[in-house]
Design an enzyme around this catalytic site. Structure first.
Site, mmCIF file in Angstrom:
data_model
loop_
_atom_site.group_PDB
_atom_site.id
_atom_site.type_symbol
_atom_site.label_atom_id
_atom_site.label_comp_id
_atom_site.label_asym_id
_atom_site.label_seq_id
_atom_site.Cartn_x
_atom_site.Cartn_y
_atom_site.Cartn_z
ATOM 1 N N MET A 68 -12.276 4.217 -1.113
ATOM 2 C CA MET A 68 -13.059 4.503 0.326
ATOM 3 C C MET A 68 -13.644 5.853 0.195
ATOM 4 O O MET A 68 -13.142 6.716 0.861
ATOM 5 C CB MET A 68 -12.041 4.211 1.326
ATOM 6 C CG MET A 68 -11.504 2.949 1.712
ATOM 7 S SD MET A 68 -9.864 2.991 2.492
ATOM 8 C CE MET A 68 -8.855 3.046 1.478
ATOM 9 N N MET B 195 -9.140 7.665 -0.321
ATOM 10 C CA MET B 195 -9.784 8.075 0.988
ATOM 11 C C MET B 195 -10.272 9.502 0.570
ATOM 12 O O MET B 195 -9.895 10.366 0.207
ATOM 13 C CB MET B 195 -9.065 8.078 1.965
ATOM 14 C CG MET B 195 -8.291 6.735 2.275
ATOM 15 S SD MET B 195 -7.559 6.850 3.984
ATOM 16 C CE MET B 195 -6.785 5.159 4.014
ATOM 17 N N ASP C 146 -6.247 -6.903 4.084
ATOM 18 C CA ASP C 146 -5.834 -5.452 4.324
ATOM 19 C C ASP C 146 -5.891 -4.947 5.681
ATOM 20 O O ASP C 146 -7.073 -4.697 5.971
ATOM 21 C CB ASP C 146 -6.488 -4.600 3.254
ATOM 22 C CG ASP C 146 -6.020 -3.437 3.095
ATOM 23 O OD1 ASP C 146 -4.922 -2.890 3.801
ATOM 24 O OD2 ASP C 146 -6.746 -2.249 2.313
ATOM 25 N N HIS D 190 -1.251 -1.264 -4.262
ATOM 26 C CA HIS D 190 -2.284 -1.019 -3.800
ATOM 27 C C HIS D 190 -2.376 0.345 -3.393
ATOM 28 O O HIS D 190 -1.650 0.849 -2.724
ATOM 29 C CB HIS D 190 -2.230 -1.917 -2.602
ATOM 30 C CG HIS D 190 -3.807 -1.824 -1.853
ATOM 31 N ND1 HIS D 190 -4.922 -2.657 -1.908
ATOM 32 C CD2 HIS D 190 -4.144 -1.040 -0.661
ATOM 33 C CE1 HIS D 190 -5.958 -2.199 -1.241
ATOM 34 N NE2 HIS D 190 -5.293 -1.254 -0.334
ATOM 35 N N SER E 68 0.839 -1.226 -0.080
ATOM 36 C CA SER E 68 0.091 -0.016 0.102
ATOM 37 C C SER E 68 0.817 1.233 0.066
ATOM 38 O O SER E 68 1.636 1.400 0.904
ATOM 39 C CB SER E 68 -1.035 0.119 1.341
ATOM 40 O OG SER E 68 -1.314 1.396 1.215
ATOM 41 N N HIS F 42 -8.290 0.849 -4.174
ATOM 42 C CA HIS F 42 -9.134 0.495 -3.034
ATOM 43 C C HIS F 42 -9.788 1.936 -2.458
ATOM 44 O O HIS F 42 -9.252 2.769 -2.338
ATOM 45 C CB HIS F 42 -8.300 0.253 -1.896
ATOM 46 C CG HIS F 42 -8.969 -0.299 -0.498
ATOM 47 N ND1 HIS F 42 -8.595 -0.336 0.532
ATOM 48 C CD2 HIS F 42 -10.543 -0.167 -0.336
ATOM 49 C CE1 HIS F 42 -9.516 -0.420 1.415
ATOM 50 N NE2 HIS F 42 -10.501 -0.403 1.042
ATOM 51 N N ASP G 231 -4.850 3.522 -1.869
ATOM 52 C CA ASP G 231 -5.972 3.560 -0.969
ATOM 53 C C ASP G 231 -6.430 4.931 -1.125
ATOM 54 O O ASP G 231 -5.541 5.933 -0.866
ATOM 55 C CB ASP G 231 -5.168 3.655 0.419
ATOM 56 C CG ASP G 231 -5.200 2.107 0.967
ATOM 57 O OD1 ASP G 231 -5.864 1.451 0.702
ATOM 58 O OD2 ASP G 231 -3.954 1.765 1.393
ATOM 59 N N MET H 93 -11.137 -6.428 4.934
ATOM 60 C CA MET H 93 -10.208 -5.461 5.875
ATOM 61 C C MET H 93 -10.102 -6.154 7.314
ATOM 62 O O MET H 93 -11.058 -6.717 8.015
ATOM 63 C CB MET H 93 -11.145 -4.169 6.002
ATOM 64 C CG MET H 93 -11.473 -3.369 5.027
ATOM 65 S SD MET H 93 -9.852 -2.836 3.853
ATOM 66 C CE MET H 93 -9.153 -2.045 5.332
HETATM 67 C C1 DX5 Z 1 -6.795 1.342 5.419
HETATM 68 C C2 DX5 Z 1 -6.049 0.764 4.276
HETATM 69 C C3 DX5 Z 1 -4.801 -0.116 4.283
HETATM 70 C C4 DX5 Z 1 -3.663 0.262 5.062
HETATM 71 C C5 DX5 Z 1 -2.366 -0.754 5.245
HETATM 72 O O1 DX5 Z 1 -7.605 1.980 5.162
HETATM 73 O O2 DX5 Z 1 -6.810 0.271 3.354
HETATM 74 O O3 DX5 Z 1 -4.479 -0.365 3.010
HETATM 75 O O4 DX5 Z 1 -3.204 1.629 4.728
HETATM 76 O O5 DX5 Z 1 -1.648 -0.277 5.845
HETATM 77 P P1 DX5 Z 1 -0.923 -1.157 6.943
HETATM 78 O O6 DX5 Z 1 -0.344 -2.324 6.374
HETATM 79 O O7 DX5 Z 1 0.036 -0.219 7.580
HETATM 80 O O8 DX5 Z 1 -2.093 -1.474 8.163
HETATM 81 ZN ZN ZN Z 2 -6.349 -0.669 1.213
#
Ligand code: DX5
Ligand code: ZN
Length: 219
Positions: A69, A38, A176, A34, A9, A67, A36, A138
């Site tokens: 969110m 947000m 994840d 990956h 990620s 991903h 993320d 998750m």
């Molecule tokens: C959380 C994300 C993950 C996260 C993973 O919302 O979807 O991808 O950043 O990071 P670590 O491995 O540090 O938990």
């Molecule tokens: Zn993620």
């Protein structure tokens, strides 16, 4: 047991050097990147827009696993696909018509994924199993990297594996959140075949990425 796909990620990367970071991950043996995304609303953090995905796309040929969110998510699917996403994963809570959203992702030519938060019931999967190429479980509540792995996720991985096998689905089962070499083996034993890891992969800087990825693969 086959080695899992490792999906670092880039939330945990050095944002000032994103292009170099994805190149270093490819050299280090990562399988998917990956991303993320947000929105500061569906989750309490704000990260990468489609222009960032577009900017890093030329730096690697690895699949981009985006991903989302974001709620509502439908208005953003095309922009992330155009920016270079190969896989788009969405939460059932991020729009009123999950079935339509997953169909739309495939229509855009991307692989479609559904994401389950720790508190989201798995029975939804039975309704859309034919529409998904990835199921993302998750193992933390989404929003931030660096959180601790929620142990009850292991049982949920087993239950997901059973649903996918019963349906004859070849979808990837990805985990994840809080993934480290201490729990990666248990995730794979429970039925996962793809692991997302942020903090664990990036610790120690670029010279450590290959060893960190290898530690997850062989855990
Ligand atoms: C959380 C994300 C993950 C996260 C993973 O919302 O979807 O991808 O950043 O990071 P670590 O491995 O540090 O938990
Ligand atoms: Zn993620």
């Amino acid at each position: 047991m086959a080695a899992p796909l490792i999906c670092p990620s880039i939330l945990a990367s050095d944002f000032a050097r994103l292009g170099e970071e994805v190149r270093a991950l490819e050299t280090a043996g990562a399988d998917w990147i990956h991303v993320d995304v947000m929105d500061g609303h569906f989750v309490p953090n704000l990260t990468m827009g489609p222009d960032i995905v577009k900017a890093i796309r030329p730096h690697t040929s690895l699949p981009f696993d985006v991903h989302l969110m974001v709620a509502p998510v439908d208005p953003w699917l095309e922009a992330y696909r155009d920016a270079g996403a190969d896989i788009l994963t969405v939460h059932p809570e991020s729009g009123p018509h999950l079935h339509r959203t997953l169909g739309r992702i495939r229509q855009l030519g991307a692989r479609a994924g559904v994401v389950f938060n720790p508190g989201t019931p798995l029975n939804i999967l039975e309704e859309v199993v034919d529409l998904v190429d990835v199921v993302l479980l998750m193992s933390v509540n989404p929003g931030f990297g660096g959180q601790s792995f929620i142990e009850s996720a292991l049982r949920k991985i087993e239950r997901t594996r059973a649903i996918l096998d019963a349906a004859g689905s070849k979808a990837h089962l990805q985990v994840d959140g809080g993934v480290t070499s201490a729990n990666a083996g248990a995730c794979v034993a429970a039925g996962a075949d793809a692991l997302v890891a942020g903090s664990f992969v990036f610790k120690g800087g670029p010279s450590a990425y290959a060893a960190n990825i290898q530690a997850l693969k062989s855990a």
